[in-house]
Write a protein that holds these residues in place. Structure first.
Motif, PDB file in Angstrom:
ATOM      1  N   LEU A 129       0.810  -1.218   0.000  1.00 20.87           N
ATOM      2  CA  LEU A 129       0.000   0.000   0.000  1.00 20.87           C
ATOM      3  C   LEU A 129       0.842   1.266   0.000  1.00 20.87           C
ATOM      4  O   LEU A 129       0.568   2.208  -0.758  1.00 20.87           O
ATOM      5  N   ILE A 130       1.891   1.307   0.825  1.00 15.34           N
ATOM      6  CA  ILE A 130       2.648   2.553   1.016  1.00 15.34           C
ATOM      7  C   ILE A 130       3.285   3.049  -0.286  1.00 15.34           C
ATOM      8  O   ILE A 130       3.122   4.233  -0.632  1.00 15.34           O
ATOM      9  N   PRO A 131       4.014   2.217  -1.054  1.00 17.36           N
ATOM     10  CA  PRO A 131       4.571   2.741  -2.311  1.00 17.36           C
ATOM     11  C   PRO A 131       3.513   3.237  -3.280  1.00 17.36           C
ATOM     12  O   PRO A 131       3.720   4.242  -3.973  1.00 17.36           O
ATOM     13  N   CYS A 132       2.371   2.551  -3.337  1.00 15.53           N
ATOM     14  CA  CYS A 132       1.305   2.943  -4.258  1.00 15.53           C
ATOM     15  C   CYS A 132       0.718   4.305  -3.901  1.00 15.53           C
ATOM     16  O   CYS A 132       0.235   5.038  -4.769  1.00 15.53           O
ATOM     17  N   LEU A 133       0.725   4.645  -2.614  1.00 18.20           N
ATOM     18  CA  LEU A 133       0.247   5.958  -2.180  1.00 18.20           C
ATOM     19  C   LEU A 133       1.353   7.003  -2.231  1.00 18.20           C
ATOM     20  O   LEU A 133       1.113   8.166  -2.572  1.00 18.20           O
ATOM     21  N   ALA A 134       2.577   6.583  -1.887  1.00 21.92           N
ATOM     22  CA  ALA A 134       3.677   7.540  -1.759  1.00 21.92           C
ATOM     23  C   ALA A 134       4.145   8.068  -3.114  1.00 21.92           C
ATOM     24  O   ALA A 134       4.419   9.265  -3.254  1.00 21.92           O
ATOM     25  N   ILE A 135       4.224   7.200  -4.121  1.00 21.90           N
ATOM     26  CA  ILE A 135       4.758   7.631  -5.413  1.00 21.90           C
ATOM     27  C   ILE A 135       3.914   8.735  -6.049  1.00 21.90           C
ATOM     28  O   ILE A 135       4.462   9.765  -6.461  1.00 21.90           O
ATOM     29  N   PRO A 136       2.567   8.612  -6.151  1.00 20.19           N
ATOM     30  CA  PRO A 136       1.793   9.719  -6.735  1.00 20.19           C
ATOM     31  C   PRO A 136       1.936  11.016  -5.961  1.00 20.19           C
ATOM     32  O   PRO A 136       1.976  12.102  -6.559  1.00 20.19           O
ATOM     33  N   VAL A 137       2.016  10.934  -4.624  1.00 17.00           N
ATOM     34  CA  VAL A 137       2.180  12.150  -3.819  1.00 17.00           C
ATOM     35  C   VAL A 137       3.549  12.779  -4.051  1.00 17.00           C
ATOM     36  O   VAL A 137       3.676  13.999  -4.258  1.00 17.00           O
ATOM     37  N   MET A 138       4.588  11.954  -4.059  1.00 17.91           N
ATOM     38  CA  MET A 138       5.953  12.457  -4.221  1.00 17.91           C
ATOM     39  C   MET A 138       6.201  13.007  -5.618  1.00 17.91           C
ATOM     40  O   MET A 138       7.108  13.824  -5.809  1.00 17.91           O
ATOM     41  N   VAL A 139       5.429  12.562  -6.600  1.00 23.11           N
ATOM     42  CA  VAL A 139       5.558  13.104  -7.949  1.00 23.11           C
ATOM     43  C   VAL A 139       5.355  14.618  -7.954  1.00 23.11           C
ATOM     44  O   VAL A 139       6.022  15.355  -8.689  1.00 23.11           O
ATOM     45  N   PHE A 140       4.430  15.100  -7.101  1.00 20.09           N
ATOM     46  CA  PHE A 140       4.100  16.518  -7.082  1.00 20.09           C
ATOM     47  C   PHE A 140       5.046  17.334  -6.201  1.00 20.09           C
ATOM     48  O   PHE A 140       5.137  18.551  -6.365  1.00 20.09           O
TER      49      PHE A 140
END
Length: 268
Positions: free
Chosen positions: A179-190
């Motif tokens: 779960l964490i990478p799937c949530l973290a990557i879209p957030v960190m993109v911005f």
């Protein structure tokens, strides 16, 4: 002086990343109940057999993972097709594609006879792919040293999470890990500046991943809705295989936007 300051910034980022990950894990472990490996989780909507192959569609829909995984792995090691700047990215992407190819074998093996003993072969390659993808993202956005340290740590955590699930019959660590990478990557993109162009493909991949998860949840409903042609779980396999395809297109099309301070200039 500049080098010292840059190293301090990198250490601070590394501490924040690991601290945030640990706090998320601790919160989820304290706030959620135990999730045991249930036999009901191995019952899928479409369990038809064709040509003597048990659960045929759930098995053969893993074949695209093998194609994409092998092609991506070869192109990564070849070195001239993908726009890769550092050796650390080569290791991360190679392990990602190896994990994708492993999903084809592990998931097909599991779906031939779904049970608690085989589920780890379905889950572990996927977790390795998640770990390598997230660490490669960090190599690009944060730095080579942080990304590579995360790669080693996350792959180790993947094996520990799977061992924990088997020993204590609790799947929470595996679920959290995915779960964490799937949530973290879209957030960190911005929030983290991209080193390369075409960073929007990270968002596309995250969107496809969300669609795939909804298909898995609605396995039986989708199966009934299309008059028993294909189940939601089989569609999840096909949809998930689009994710490495999108990332492969990104690697083929992208170009370098800027050079970060502290980045190694060694080419792969």
């Amino acid at each position: 002086m500049v080098w010292i300051l840059n190293q301090q910034i990198l250490r601070g980022r590394k501490t924040r990343i690991w601290g945030g990950a640990f706090l998320c894990w601790l919160f989820l472990m304290l706030a959620t109940p135990k999730v045991p490996l249930s036999p009901h989780g191995n019952l899928f909507a479409d369990m038809r057999n064709f040509l003597g192959v048990p659960n045929t569609l759930n098995v053969i829909t893993n074949f695209p993972f093998l194609i994409v995984g092998v092609i991506g792995f070869v192109l990564t090691l070849q070195g001239s097709f993908f726009k890769i700047s550092f050796r650390g990215e080569v290791w991360g992407w190679a392990l990602f594609y190896a994990g994708i190819a492993g999903v084809a074998f592990g998931s097909a093996y599991y779906h031939l006879k779904p049970d608690e003993d085989r589920v780890m072969w379905d889950t572990l390659p996927m977790m390795i792919a998640y770990a390598s993808l997230f660490s490669t993202f960090l190599v690009e956005r944060v730095g080579v040293k942080i990304g590579l340290s995360c790669l080693i740590a996350l792959v180790s955590v993947a094996f520990l999470s799977m061992s924990y699930a088997r020993i204590f019959n609790d799947f929470r660590l595996c679920m959290t890990f995915q779960l964490i990478p799937c949530l973290a990557i879209p957030v960190m993109v911005f929030f983290l500046p991209p080193k390369y162009t075409h960073s929007r493909f990270w968002i596309y991949a995250a969107g496809v991943h969300i669609i795939a998860k909804f298909e898995a949840i609605a396995d039986r409903k989708i199966y009934h809705a299309n008059h028993y042609i294909i189940s939601g779980h089989s569609l999840e396999h096909l949809c998930s295989a689009i994710i490495p395809v999108l990332l492969t297109i990104m690697l083929l099309c992208r170009s370098t936007r800027f050079q970060r301070l502290g980045d190694c200039k060694e080419r792969p």
